[in-house]
Design an enzyme around this catalytic site. Structure first.
Site, mmCIF file in Angstrom:
data_model
loop_
_atom_site.group_PDB
_atom_site.id
_atom_site.type_symbol
_atom_site.label_atom_id
_atom_site.label_comp_id
_atom_site.label_asym_id
_atom_site.label_seq_id
_atom_site.Cartn_x
_atom_site.Cartn_y
_atom_site.Cartn_z
ATOM 1 N N ARG A 115 0.830 -1.227 0.000
ATOM 2 C CA ARG A 115 0.000 0.000 0.000
ATOM 3 C C ARG A 115 0.855 1.264 0.000
ATOM 4 O O ARG A 115 0.421 2.329 0.434
ATOM 5 C CB ARG A 115 -0.970 0.027 1.173
ATOM 6 N N LYS A 137 3.540 11.886 -10.394
ATOM 7 C CA LYS A 137 2.628 11.161 -11.297
ATOM 8 C C LYS A 137 3.283 9.848 -11.677
ATOM 9 O O LYS A 137 4.409 9.833 -12.174
ATOM 10 C CB LYS A 137 2.355 11.978 -12.562
ATOM 11 N N GLU A 179 10.103 19.426 -23.978
ATOM 12 C CA GLU A 179 9.520 19.790 -22.670
ATOM 13 C C GLU A 179 10.151 21.079 -22.151
ATOM 14 O O GLU A 179 9.483 21.894 -21.512
ATOM 15 C CB GLU A 179 9.708 18.660 -21.650
ATOM 16 N N LYS A 226 8.559 23.403 -12.486
ATOM 17 C CA LYS A 226 7.664 22.259 -12.245
ATOM 18 C C LYS A 226 7.324 22.167 -10.761
ATOM 19 O O LYS A 226 6.164 21.917 -10.391
ATOM 20 C CB LYS A 226 8.330 20.961 -12.719
ATOM 21 N N GLU A 236 -3.619 17.926 -9.438
ATOM 22 C CA GLU A 236 -4.213 18.403 -10.694
ATOM 23 C C GLU A 236 -5.720 18.611 -10.540
ATOM 24 O O GLU A 236 -6.519 18.074 -11.301
ATOM 25 C CB GLU A 236 -3.906 17.409 -11.825
ATOM 26 N N ARG A 241 -1.983 22.685 -12.445
ATOM 27 C CA ARG A 241 -1.071 21.641 -12.931
ATOM 28 C C ARG A 241 -1.407 21.232 -14.366
ATOM 29 O O ARG A 241 -0.531 20.835 -15.132
ATOM 30 C CB ARG A 241 -1.101 20.421 -11.999
ATOM 31 N N ASN A 245 0.273 20.526 -19.407
ATOM 32 C CA ASN A 245 -0.087 19.783 -20.622
ATOM 33 C C ASN A 245 -0.087 20.674 -21.857
ATOM 34 O O ASN A 245 -0.575 20.261 -22.917
ATOM 35 C CB ASN A 245 -1.446 19.112 -20.451
ATOM 36 N N HIS A 248 0.399 19.215 -25.269
ATOM 37 C CA HIS A 248 0.268 17.761 -25.149
ATOM 38 C C HIS A 248 -1.008 17.194 -25.766
ATOM 39 O O HIS A 248 -1.092 15.989 -25.979
ATOM 40 C CB HIS A 248 0.359 17.343 -23.680
ATOM 41 N N HIS A 252 -0.399 13.880 -27.655
ATOM 42 C CA HIS A 252 -0.963 12.581 -27.260
ATOM 43 C C HIS A 252 -1.780 11.972 -28.391
ATOM 44 O O HIS A 252 -1.742 10.756 -28.604
ATOM 45 C CB HIS A 252 -1.835 12.725 -26.005
ATOM 46 N N HIS A 264 8.311 11.560 -28.040
ATOM 47 C CA HIS A 264 7.312 12.325 -27.280
ATOM 48 C C HIS A 264 7.629 13.825 -27.338
ATOM 49 O O HIS A 264 6.752 14.653 -27.594
ATOM 50 C CB HIS A 264 7.284 11.848 -25.830
HETATM 51 N N1 GLY Z 1 3.892 15.868 -16.785
HETATM 52 C C1 GLY Z 1 2.829 16.658 -16.353
HETATM 53 C C2 GLY Z 1 2.626 16.605 -14.867
HETATM 54 O O1 GLY Z 1 3.445 16.105 -14.157
HETATM 55 O O2 GLY Z 1 1.627 17.095 -14.406
#
Ligand code: GLY
Length: 363
Positions: A115, A137, A179, A226, A236, A241, A245, A248, A252, A264
């Protein structure tokens, strides 16, 4: 060894250690841990295992496969069974050594094993150092889509060793610059002093040549941006956050419908040009911003149109975009506008047609 610490002010704060030799800090950030499971891939482990293991107590290496196919629930099961067979316990830790595929998969395995056990992210690609490894993430792919099964699981530290960037294949390094271009466009050039835009403008050659002196500044600037966004909206939920994107949505869709031979970061670069053209056609920004969204990726040697895009149908890409995780049934884009970069729903069809044409989609 010369590293600097970029703080990430989430509920349990941690640092991104940036600079050559950061991998050597593994023993420091994991001091007192009984056991550490190092998750990596064969080629990366061959290169960096000694640096990361030096000074660590009992550790074991768990190798996983390469590429997006390896980012699967099957790999997570394999890793967790390996952890259990070795006797990894709740107070032990996982160290993810590699690019985004390793970080996402090992991070997700760490989030569910017992967990949740602590994880240290040790990213070895530019893309992972400036983005993927920071902010917690984690996810794996299922046949229905990329990153559809995952969790937020903040690391206890990130070791962004910039000396690992020297050996990246050229295209992979350049992809990471996609990026970096995103962060530069997210920053406000009017108020930003000595930030990422100045660095890219004044040191373009050194950035492209991976000058060791510049790489630390480059990664630290992006990591700082970041970190600020993640601290403001860790899960998010508020839209802050989601601005990460930028570029993106198209990226995507291109990746989901076939990739078209793009990395990417290259797909993100084209997505940035698309976002600039789209928001310009919506009259949300002036031509100077549209030009900036084109010129910045181009200055970093990134593509600004989809190779062979004339054979693609915008409608097919739009169908995929409607299924995007941040879309609420319609089409949602992250676009610059009068109030900065925000989420924009359902832009007019004519503006979309203009943006697709600008990146060479549909002939
Ligand atoms: N890569 C986008 C984020 O971490 O929110």
């Amino acid at each position: 060894m010369s590293t600097r610490a970029v703080p990430v002010a989430v509920a349990t704060p941690y640092d991104v250690h940036v600079g050559p030799g950061a991998l050597g800090l593994a023993a420091t950030v994991l001091a007192g841990r009984r056991r550490v499971a190092i998750v990596s891939q064969a080629a990366i482990a061959d290169r960096y295992l000694d640096a990361v293991r030096s000074g660590l107590g009992e550790c074991e290496v768990f190798l996983m496969g390469d590429g997006e196919e390896a980012k699967s629930l099957a790999t997570v099961e394999h890793l967790c069974r390996g952890f259990a067979a070795w006797g990894l316990l709740r107070g032990d830790a996982v160290l993810a050594l590699g690019g985004g595929v390793v970080g996402d998969t090992a991070g997700f395995a760490a989030s569910v094993y017992y967990r949740g056990v602590d994880v240290v992210q040790a990213p070895t690609t530019l893309l992972a150092q400036v983005d993927a490894a920071i902010g917690g993430k984690t996810a794996v792919n299922i046949p229905e889509g990329k990153n559809l099964v995952g969790a937020f699981h903040q690391p206890i530290a990130v070791l962004a060793d910039t000396s690992t960037l020297a050996s990246l294949p050229d295209r992979e390094y350049r992809g990471g610059l996609g990026e970096v271009a995103k962060y530069a466009l997210l920053a406000d050039p009017a108020t930003e002093q000595g930030g990422i835009n100045a660095l890219l403008r004044e040191h373009t050659g050194a950035v492209l040549a991976r000058d060791p002196g510049i790489l630390g500044d480059l990664v630290a600037h992006c990591a700082g941006m970041k970190a600020g966004v993640v601290a403001a909206d860790p899960h998010e939920r508020t839209g802050v956050r989601a601005t990460l994107n930028l570029g993106h949505t198209l990226a995507h869709a291109l990746e989901t419908t076939g990739g078209y031979g793009l990395t990417h970061g290259e797909a993100v670069a084209i997505g940035l040009v698309f976002a600039g053209e789209l928001t310009g056609a919506c009259e949300r920004v002036g031509l100077d911003t549209v030009d900036r969204y084109q010129a910045l990726p181009a200055s970093l040697g990134l593509p600004t149109a989809v190779p062979g895009g004339e054979a693609l149908r915008a409608e097919d890409l739009l169908a995929v975009m409607r299924r995007d995780k941040k879309a609420a049934g319609g089409l949602t884009f992250v676009l610059p506008g009068p109030d900065g970069v925000t989420l924009v729903d359902d832009p007019p069809p004519a503006a979309l047609a203009h943006a697709f044409a600008a990146v060479g989609v549909g002939g």
